[in-house]
Write a protein that holds these residues in place. Structure first.
Motif, PDB file in Angstrom:
ATOM      1  N   ASN A  90       0.817  -1.214   0.000  1.00 36.19           N
ATOM      2  CA  ASN A  90       0.000   0.000   0.000  1.00 36.19           C
ATOM      3  C   ASN A  90       0.851   1.265   0.000  1.00 36.19           C
ATOM      4  OD1 ASN A  90      -2.650   1.123   0.079  1.00 36.19           O
ATOM      5  ND2 ASN A  90      -2.381   1.601   2.251  1.00 36.19           N
ATOM      6  N   GLY A  91       2.181   1.119  -0.156  1.00 37.19           N
ATOM      7  CA  GLY A  91       3.067   2.264  -0.118  1.00 37.19           C
ATOM      8  C   GLY A  91       4.497   1.828   0.066  1.00 37.19           C
ATOM      9  N   ASN A  92       5.352   2.779   0.470  1.00 37.48           N
ATOM     10  CA  ASN A  92       6.780   2.495   0.607  1.00 37.48           C
ATOM     11  C   ASN A  92       7.249   2.464   2.065  1.00 37.48           C
ATOM     12  OD1 ASN A  92       7.250   2.445  -2.250  1.00 37.48           O
ATOM     13  ND2 ASN A  92       7.101   4.690  -2.242  1.00 37.48           N
ATOM     14  N   GLY A  93       6.332   2.552   3.009  1.00 36.45           N
ATOM     15  CA  GLY A  93       6.719   2.581   4.418  1.00 36.45           C
ATOM     16  C   GLY A  93       7.143   1.222   4.930  1.00 36.45           C
ATOM     17  N   CYS A  94       8.140   1.226   5.817  1.00 35.12           N
ATOM     18  CA  CYS A  94       8.590  -0.023   6.426  1.00 35.12           C
ATOM     19  C   CYS A  94       8.926   0.225   7.896  1.00 35.12           C
ATOM     20  CB  CYS A  94       9.796  -0.610   5.702  1.00 35.12           C
ATOM     21  SG  CYS A  94      11.232   0.479   5.638  1.00 35.12           S
ATOM     22  N   GLY A  95       8.829  -0.809   8.710  1.00 31.97           N
ATOM     23  CA  GLY A  95       9.133  -0.673  10.129  1.00 31.97           C
ATOM     24  C   GLY A  95       9.164  -2.023  10.805  1.00 31.97           C
ATOM     25  N   LYS A  96       9.736  -2.045  12.017  1.00 31.17           N
ATOM     26  CA  LYS A  96       9.849  -3.271  12.801  1.00 31.17           C
ATOM     27  C   LYS A  96       9.367  -3.034  14.221  1.00 31.17           C
ATOM     28  CE  LYS A  96      13.916  -5.203  10.427  1.00 31.17           C
ATOM     29  NZ  LYS A  96      15.302  -5.720  10.625  1.00 31.17           N
ATOM     30  N   ALA A  97       8.995  -4.120  14.877  1.00 34.35           N
ATOM     31  CA  ALA A  97       8.688  -4.088  16.306  1.00 34.35           C
ATOM     32  C   ALA A  97       9.088  -5.427  16.901  1.00 34.35           C
ATOM     33  CB  ALA A  97       7.210  -3.815  16.548  1.00 34.35           C
ATOM     34  N   TRP A  98       9.363  -5.413  18.217  1.00 32.05           N
ATOM     35  CA  TRP A  98       9.812  -6.623  18.889  1.00 32.05           C
ATOM     36  C   TRP A  98       8.964  -6.898  20.116  1.00 32.05           C
ATOM     37  CZ3 TRP A  98      13.079  -2.759  17.189  1.00 32.05           C
ATOM     38  CH2 TRP A  98      13.938  -3.099  16.128  1.00 32.05           C
ATOM     39  N   GLY A  99       8.752  -8.168  20.393  1.00 33.83           N
ATOM     40  CA  GLY A  99       8.027  -8.586  21.583  1.00 33.83           C
ATOM     41  C   GLY A  99       8.348 -10.032  21.893  1.00 33.83           C
ATOM     42  N   CYS A 100       7.491 -10.673  22.662  1.00 30.13           N
ATOM     43  CA  CYS A 100       7.750 -12.058  23.061  1.00 30.13           C
ATOM     44  C   CYS A 100       6.438 -12.817  23.127  1.00 30.13           C
ATOM     45  CB  CYS A 100       8.449 -12.095  24.410  1.00 30.13           C
ATOM     46  SG  CYS A 100       7.466 -11.407  25.762  1.00 30.13           S
ATOM     47  N   ASP A 101       6.534 -14.131  23.298  1.00 30.72           N
ATOM     48  CA  ASP A 101       5.335 -14.931  23.439  1.00 30.72           C
ATOM     49  C   ASP A 101       4.731 -14.745  24.825  1.00 30.72           C
ATOM     50  OD1 ASP A 101       7.529 -16.209  24.608  1.00 30.72           O
ATOM     51  OD2 ASP A 101       6.855 -18.219  24.089  1.00 30.72           O
ATOM     52  N   LEU A 102       3.484 -15.139  24.961  1.00 25.54           N
ATOM     53  CA  LEU A 102       2.754 -15.009  26.225  1.00 25.54           C
ATOM     54  C   LEU A 102       2.548 -16.407  26.785  1.00 25.54           C
ATOM     55  CD1 LEU A 102       1.235 -13.216  28.247  1.00 25.54           C
ATOM     56  CD2 LEU A 102      -0.777 -13.395  26.756  1.00 25.54           C
ATOM     57  N   THR A 103       3.097 -16.646  27.966  1.00 26.57           N
ATOM     58  CA  THR A 103       3.146 -17.991  28.521  1.00 26.57           C
ATOM     59  C   THR A 103       2.432 -18.079  29.862  1.00 26.57           C
ATOM     60  OG1 THR A 103       5.163 -17.705  29.836  1.00 26.57           O
ATOM     61  CG2 THR A 103       5.454 -18.149  27.485  1.00 26.57           C
ATOM     62  N   TYR A 104       2.271 -19.312  30.346  1.00 33.07           N
ATOM     63  CA  TYR A 104       1.703 -19.522  31.672  1.00 33.07           C
ATOM     64  C   TYR A 104       2.535 -18.810  32.737  1.00 33.07           C
ATOM     65  CZ  TYR A 104      -0.678 -23.405  29.298  1.00 33.07           C
ATOM     66  OH  TYR A 104      -1.421 -24.163  28.434  1.00 33.07           O
ATOM     67  N   ASP A 105       3.850 -18.780  32.539  1.00 36.03           N
ATOM     68  CA  ASP A 105       4.732 -18.199  33.552  1.00 36.03           C
ATOM     69  C   ASP A 105       4.524 -16.700  33.708  1.00 36.03           C
ATOM     70  OD1 ASP A 105       5.902 -20.421  34.564  1.00 36.03           O
ATOM     71  OD2 ASP A 105       7.738 -20.288  33.372  1.00 36.03           O
ATOM     72  N   TYR A 106       4.047 -16.022  32.654  1.00 37.66           N
ATOM     73  CA  TYR A 106       3.777 -14.591  32.803  1.00 37.66           C
ATOM     74  C   TYR A 106       2.730 -14.364  33.894  1.00 37.66           C
ATOM     75  CZ  TYR A 106       2.236  -9.850  31.992  1.00 37.66           C
ATOM     76  OH  TYR A 106       1.906  -8.539  32.186  1.00 37.66           O
ATOM     77  N   VAL A 107       1.684 -15.167  33.871  1.00 30.55           N
ATOM     78  CA  VAL A 107       0.639 -15.049  34.892  1.00 30.55           C
ATOM     79  C   VAL A 107       1.204 -15.400  36.271  1.00 30.55           C
ATOM     80  CG1 VAL A 107      -1.607 -15.891  35.655  1.00 30.55           C
ATOM     81  CG2 VAL A 107      -1.167 -15.550  33.208  1.00 30.55           C
ATOM     82  N   ARG A 108       1.981 -16.472  36.340  1.00 30.06           N
ATOM     83  CA  ARG A 108       2.546 -16.893  37.627  1.00 30.06           C
ATOM     84  C   ARG A 108       3.433 -15.811  38.231  1.00 30.06           C
ATOM     85  NH1 ARG A 108       7.265 -18.436  39.127  1.00 30.06           N
ATOM     86  NH2 ARG A 108       8.025 -18.601  36.983  1.00 30.06           N
ATOM     87  N   ILE A 109       4.311 -15.227  37.421  1.00 29.54           N
ATOM     88  CA  ILE A 109       5.248 -14.209  37.914  1.00 29.54           C
ATOM     89  C   ILE A 109       4.497 -12.981  38.407  1.00 29.54           C
ATOM     90  CG2 ILE A 109       7.032 -12.572  37.183  1.00 29.54           C
ATOM     91  CD1 ILE A 109       8.011 -14.845  35.261  1.00 29.54           C
ATOM     92  N   ASN A 110       3.520 -12.519  37.642  1.00 28.40           N
ATOM     93  CA  ASN A 110       2.829 -11.300  38.003  1.00 28.40           C
ATOM     94  C   ASN A 110       1.766 -11.503  39.073  1.00 28.40           C
ATOM     95  OD1 ASN A 110       3.718  -8.837  36.329  1.00 28.40           O
ATOM     96  ND2 ASN A 110       3.768 -10.549  34.888  1.00 28.40           N
ATOM     97  N   ALA A 111       1.269 -12.720  39.211  1.00 29.65           N
ATOM     98  CA  ALA A 111       0.313 -12.987  40.285  1.00 29.65           C
ATOM     99  C   ALA A 111       0.960 -12.933  41.650  1.00 29.65           C
ATOM    100  CB  ALA A 111      -0.336 -14.368  40.070  1.00 29.65           C
ATOM    101  N   SER A 112       2.279 -13.138  41.696  1.00 32.95           N
ATOM    102  CA  SER A 112       2.986 -13.161  42.987  1.00 32.95           C
ATOM    103  C   SER A 112       4.111 -12.149  43.037  1.00 32.95           C
ATOM    104  CB  SER A 112       3.539 -14.569  43.252  1.00 32.95           C
ATOM    105  OG  SER A 112       4.412 -14.961  42.201  1.00 32.95           O
ATOM    106  N   TYR A 113       3.978 -11.047  42.279  1.00 35.65           N
ATOM    107  CA  TYR A 113       5.066 -10.072  42.167  1.00 35.65           C
ATOM    108  C   TYR A 113       5.480  -9.502  43.514  1.00 35.65           C
ATOM    109  CZ  TYR A 113       7.691  -5.987  40.600  1.00 35.65           C
ATOM    110  OH  TYR A 113       8.666  -5.033  40.413  1.00 35.65           O
ATOM    111  N   ARG A 114       4.515  -9.202  44.397  1.00 33.11           N
ATOM    112  CA  ARG A 114       4.841  -8.604  45.685  1.00 33.11           C
ATOM    113  C   ARG A 114       5.104  -9.638  46.774  1.00 33.11           C
ATOM    114  NH1 ARG A 114       1.251  -4.451  48.182  1.00 33.11           N
ATOM    115  NH2 ARG A 114      -0.320  -6.076  47.985  1.00 33.11           N
TER     116      ARG A 114
END
Length: 409
Positions: A384-408
């Protein structure tokens, strides 16, 4: 020391935050956290040109306000004192006083004017700072230029990170070797526009504060502002760059013949750190890179890429090694960019899945096998044009919930 040549930039495999001329560092454990180092400092033996960018969260922690005030005085710093384990955010007048006390203690320790010191904090929001642990230990931080001191600093800024994040590069500018290094933390509450991340960049390049700010803004928009873990933006965090000027080059401006080399050096340093943060997302097992081409312009390409990599459905599909391209194109459609619904191409790694918005025949087993890799690339062409770009992230896992459920706890 092993050197790896990349473009006009040379990566120093054993370089650290103190490799650029003029810098020292330190880190130690004070008891704010149970185990890892939780107090650190970077020091420059001359006033260093400084630039910084901050979280766009309206609620900003006291250390950010103190740092802004310090930099605004002359545009230069000689030190930054950092603690982890406590964010000193939403702590009212007491938190503000504590941040100023940290600045004053570091200035006294180094025999500096207070405005030559910045303050950073990261950790749990809403707790009063344990000043009885922090202030006495600021006085005994042992600054050094050795690798152990740099490693101690790298550890001192971490929270839920699984490990330190650092990088170092060199380039020739004005016939002089210019070194740049960075150290960062961040693994959760990461969303573009400065999420829960701290990043410190040191360089011995000669550049005035105003020009350094121009370069940092340009580069941050292409690096730190192109990562996302969970869509949350924190109260504390920033990227801060200090330039000692000890490399001996002529002061850099956009008119300088080596300006592009300098911005490439800065971009490579920041991109390395940004990708390390994305790779180390809480509970993550994979780094996801999204490349978007054929957008109306570069800004729209980045916007589409960030929408894709930030999609919880895309992230969970990558975790499960499911080549569900429908989630990718759905993210494109809701990204808010100019899209022709009939011209979109999508690939996962080397495997084309969609051409002109029409499904292609592909091996599910082959695509699933590719998604088992630690690094996954999703490519989208909007045609649709000449624009280009990138972004970075990660997968979402069971451990994300575990880590944040017990952060404090």
């Amino acid at each position: 020391m092993v050197l790896i040549k990349e473009s006009s930039i040379t990566k120093m495999e054993k370089g650290t935050i103190v490799t650029p001329a003029g810098f020292q560092a330190s880190g130690m454990h004070t008891g704010v956290k149970r185990k890892r180092n939780d107090l650190g400092m970077i020091y420059c033996d001359v006033p260093a040109s400084t630039a910084a960018l901050y979280t766009l969260n309206i609620i900003q922690a006291a250390p950010l306000q103190v740092t802004k005030e310090s930099i605004a005085t002359e545009g230069k710093l000689q030190a930054v004192v950092v603690n982890s384990g406590n964010a000193n955010a939403c702590t009212g007048k007491r938190g503000e006083a504590d941040a100023y006390t940290m600045r004053r203690a570091a200035a006294d320790r180094l025999l500096l004017p207070e405005h030559m010191v910045a303050v950073s904090s990261t950790g749990i929001i809403g707790l009063d700072m344990p000043m009885d642990k922090i202030i006495p230990n600021i006085q005994i931080l042992h600054l050094s230029t050795d690798e152990k001191a740099a490693a101690a600093f790298n550890e001192s800024i971490l929270t839920t990170d699984t490990g330190p994040k650092s990088t170092c590069h060199q380039a020739v500018i004005d016939g002089q070797t210019v070194t740049m290094a960075g150290s960062a933390k961040g693994s959760g509450m990461i969303e573009p526009k400065m999420g829960t991340m701290l990043a410190y960049v040191t360089t011995d390049a000669a550049i005035e504060p105003e020009m350094l700010q121009v370069a940092l803004k340009e580069v941050t928009d292409k690096t730190f502002n192109c990562i996302t873990i969970d869509g949350d933006t924190s109260t504390n965090d920033m990227v801060l760059t200090m330039a000692s000027g000890k490399a001996g080059n002529e002061s850099l401006t956009p008119a300088h013949s080596d300006w592009e080399t300098f911005t490439e050096l800065l971009q490579k340093t920041c991109e390395d750190l940004a990708k390390m943060i994305a790779r180390d997302g809480e509970g993550a097992t994979k780094l996801i890179e999204v490349e978007v081409d054929g957008a109306y312009d570069d800004a729209e390409a980045v916007k589409a890429a960030k929408t894709i990599v930030g999609s919880s459905l895309v992230k969970t599909a990558i975790y499960g090694a499911d080549p569900n391209w429908g989630r990718i194109i759905a993210a494109v459609g809701r990204s808010g960019v100019n899209v022709n619904a009939e011209t979109i191409d999508v690939s996962i790694g080397p495997i084309p899945l969609l051409e002109n918005s029409q499904p292609l025949s592909f091996s599910e087993a082959e695509a699933s096998d590719y998604l088992m890799h630690e690094e996954v690339v999703i490519s989208v062409n909007l045609n649709n044009g000449n624009g280009c770009g990138k972004a970075w992230g990660c997968d979402l896992t069971y451990d994300y919930v575990r880590i944040n459920a017990s952060y404090r706890t």
